[in-house]
Design an enzyme around this catalytic site. Structure first.
Site, short mmCIF file in Angstrom:
data_model
loop_
_atom_site.label_atom_id
_atom_site.label_comp_id
_atom_site.label_asym_id
_atom_site.label_seq_id
_atom_site.Cartn_x
_atom_site.Cartn_y
_atom_site.Cartn_z
N ASP A 216 -52.39 -31.39 68.80
CA ASP A 216 -52.73 -30.00 69.09
C ASP A 216 -53.95 -29.92 70.02
OD1 ASP A 216 -52.18 -27.17 68.17
OD2 ASP A 216 -54.27 -27.28 67.55
N GLU A 274 -50.21 -31.82 73.38
CA GLU A 274 -50.18 -30.41 73.76
C GLU A 274 -51.39 -30.22 74.67
OE1 GLU A 274 -50.51 -25.82 72.28
OE2 GLU A 274 -51.94 -27.33 71.68
C1 GLC Z 1 -52.04 -24.82 69.54
C2 GLC Z 1 -50.97 -24.42 68.57
C3 GLC Z 1 -51.17 -22.99 68.20
C4 GLC Z 1 -52.51 -22.85 67.52
C5 GLC Z 1 -53.62 -23.39 68.42
C6 GLC Z 1 -54.89 -23.59 67.65
O1 GLC Z 1 -51.96 -24.15 70.74
O2 GLC Z 1 -49.71 -24.66 69.13
O3 GLC Z 1 -50.16 -22.50 67.36
O4 GLC Z 1 -52.76 -21.52 67.24
O5 GLC Z 1 -53.29 -24.65 68.95
O6 GLC Z 1 -54.77 -24.66 66.78
#
Ligand code: GLC
Length: 552
Positions: A216, A274
């Site tokens: 994340d 991500e």
């Molecule tokens: C990422 C996740 C999202 C979350 C954010 C904070 O973007 O995909 O759902 O709110 O991180 O952890």
């Protein structure tokens, strides 16, 4: 029929061509009927996902969490939140997935913890300058009495990225950084204690047999020295733009260290970043050979329904990721985005991603158009070589749920922007299994943490299974062909001489032809293996993609 999959015949670089199905635990299946999905529910419904023909599942967070950001606010990384179940159930889930031939990757949330994490609570109790505070990003405020935030950074969810604490004696105290919700304080990754914490978390889950991690906010861990103001002189920065808190060079050291840990466990464990970093050539830095294995292709997810845009992002992806020896990934939907079926059937199809759609949004999706475009987009994506991510419910053609009453919404984005951005609840609604069951089979009680619309009954899995023209059967067909023809590790070339409105390529012996225009087009000779919609007089109509067997 393909032979039943087992992990024993899955190669160690399975992730290079895998189709990975995202399970959002709150909304997948609810074993105890409290209205929130759980691990027992997932375990009982997993055979349906294996049957779909995917290679792996990714689970969004199930860790102990106050659920202020639907589990992305973790208070204990090595335990399961009671709303989801127990650690023993997580272990059963891992073995159940493996027994079904599915790899399993779990979400790792290293940028921030929950405010309820014991370390943040200790930091609040300890004073400024203490080792406890040094695990997070505490700073004194600006202004005469420290009443102003330390800099101008804004939270991704809206509003300032800093909150001021109150000291135990009731006086105003220091500020702490939270790039997301106030309940999600950012860790200080300059502090070796944070590195040790996450080394332990990685090993904890690897020891339990997980095949990898979705990381994340992978581009956010390190902040620019001195925490300088963000330059806002040219208006709000574009998504993916570099900033003092995104894509700092230091993040790569973290992933090099993690890669060494994964490699200790064998060569079949993987990480997927991500990392909202553009252009893709910069995102590709996260998947250099000594870092992560994959990164979500948000360039592809952000592409408008425009053949020139799609052709160019496909070229850019293959070049950027291929240039560092990594596979490209492809993704159209996830738990943060308006479902692609709906996104591609609004003005956003030509203007780019919206931040949610709700009852008062000016532009609502055209459902009929979305049905065909969503299917056509998926058929294009699954024809590409590399690894593809699916989000639960897209195989049912679920639309974004728009009519969620304000008082049932849950996404902090909605509240932090005073309803200006609807946020992400519309894609997170519990998915339907059986039309005639309570909560459409999500559970036995009928409770649902977000309300399900009536159309979910028509789209329930049992209504589509075995129905040739259904979206579920289209996904099954495409996934079966993709696997049997080896398209994931295939060989890509553009097909010449197709009209401007098409995206037409060859992957091994299959021509994948998407018509994004309105005029029907003539198809090349060959068996039609799949089509996302009916042909018209043997021609491919607009918003339709066909797969055709051609000579190698
Ligand atoms: C990422 C996740 C999202 C979350 C954010 C904070 O973007 O995909 O759902 O709110 O991180 O952890």
């Amino acid at each position: 029929m393909l032979p039943a999959k087992t992990l024993a015949n899955s190669p160690s670089d399975w992730w290079r061509h895998a189709v990975i199905y995202q399970i959002y635990p709150r909304s997948f299946a609810d074993g105890n009927g409290d209205g929130v999905g759980d691990l027992a529910g997932i375990i009982s419904r997993l055979p349906a996902i294996a049957d779909l023909g995917v290679d792996a599942i990714w689970l969004s967070p199930f860790y102990r969490s106050p659920q202020k950001d639907a589990g992305y606010d973790v208070s204990d990384y090595c335990d399961i939140d009671p709303v989801f179940g127990t650690l023993a159930e997580a272990e059963t889930l891992i073995t159940t997935a493996h027994d079904l031939g599915l790899r399993i990757i779990v979400d790792l949330v290293p940028n921030h913890s929950s405010e309820q994490h014991e370390w943040f609570q200790a930091a609040l109790a300890a004073g400024p300058g203490s080792p406890e505070r040094a695990r997070y990003m505490f700073r004194d405020g600006l202004g005469e009495n420290g009443e102003l935030p330390p800099n101008n950074w804004e939270s991704v969810f809206g509003g300032p990225a800093w909150s001021r604490i109150t000291n135990p004696d009731g006086t105003p105290g220091q500020w702490y950084l939270h790039i997301f919700d106030q309940s999600q304080p950012d860790f200080n990754w300059e502090n070796p204690e944070i590195w040790s914490l996450f080394d332990g978390v990685l090993r904890f889950w690897l020891d339990r047999g997980v095949d990898g991690f979705r990381v994340d906010v992978a581009h956010g861990l390190i902040k620019e020295a001195g925490l300088p103001d963000r330059d806002l002189s040219n208006g709000p920065p574009a998504p993916g733009a570099r900033s003092p808190f995104w894509d700092q060079d230091g993040v790569h050291e973290v992933y090099r260290a993690w890669r060494k840990i994964l490699d200790e466990y064998g060569d079949d464990r993987m990480m997927c970043a991500e990392a909202w970093v553009m252009p893709l050539s910069k995102m590709a830095h996260y998947v250099r050979s000594d870092e992560m294995h994959q990164a979500f292709n948000f360039g592809y997810l952000s592409a408008t329904w425009d053949p020139a845009v799609l052709r160019s992002v496909i070229d850019e992806s293959l070049e950027a990721f291929g240039g560092v020896g990594a596979p490209s990934t492809w993704v159209l939907s996830n738990h943060d985005e308006v479902r692609h079926r709906s996104r591609l059937a609004t003005k956003f199809a030509s203007e780019g991603k919206p931040m949610g759609i709700g009852p008062n949004s000016e532009h609502k999706p055209d459902e009929e158009l979305g049905h065909w475009r969503g299917r056509a987009a998926t058929a294009l994506m699954l024809g590409l070589p590399g690894s593809a991510y699916l989000f639960q419910g897209e195989e049912l053609g679920l639309p974004e749920v728009i009519d969620i009453p304000d008082d049932r919404r849950d996404d902090p984005t909605f509240f932090r922007t005073n309803g200006e951005r609807y946020g992400r609840d519309g894609c997170r609604v519990p998915i339907p299994w059986e039309a005639d069951k309570p909560a459409f089979g999500f559970n036995n009680s009928g409770a649902s943490w977000l309300p399900q619309p009536a159309v979910f009954g028509e789209l329930a899995r049992d209504q589509q299974s075995g129905v040739e023209s259904s979206t579920l059967e289209l996904y099954r067909t495409l996934l079966r062909l993709r696997a049997s023809q080896g398209l994931g590790s295939g060989d890509f070339a553009w097909l010449p001489d197709f009209p401007e409105a098409t995206v037409a390529f060859r992957n091994l012996g299959i021509a994948v032809i998407g018509n994004l225009g309105t005029a029907p087009i003539t198809l090349p000779a060959g068996d039609i293996l799949a089509s996302s919609g009916p042909l018209v007089d043997g021609h491919l109509p607009g918003d339709t993609t066909a797969w055709i067997k051609i000579a190698n």
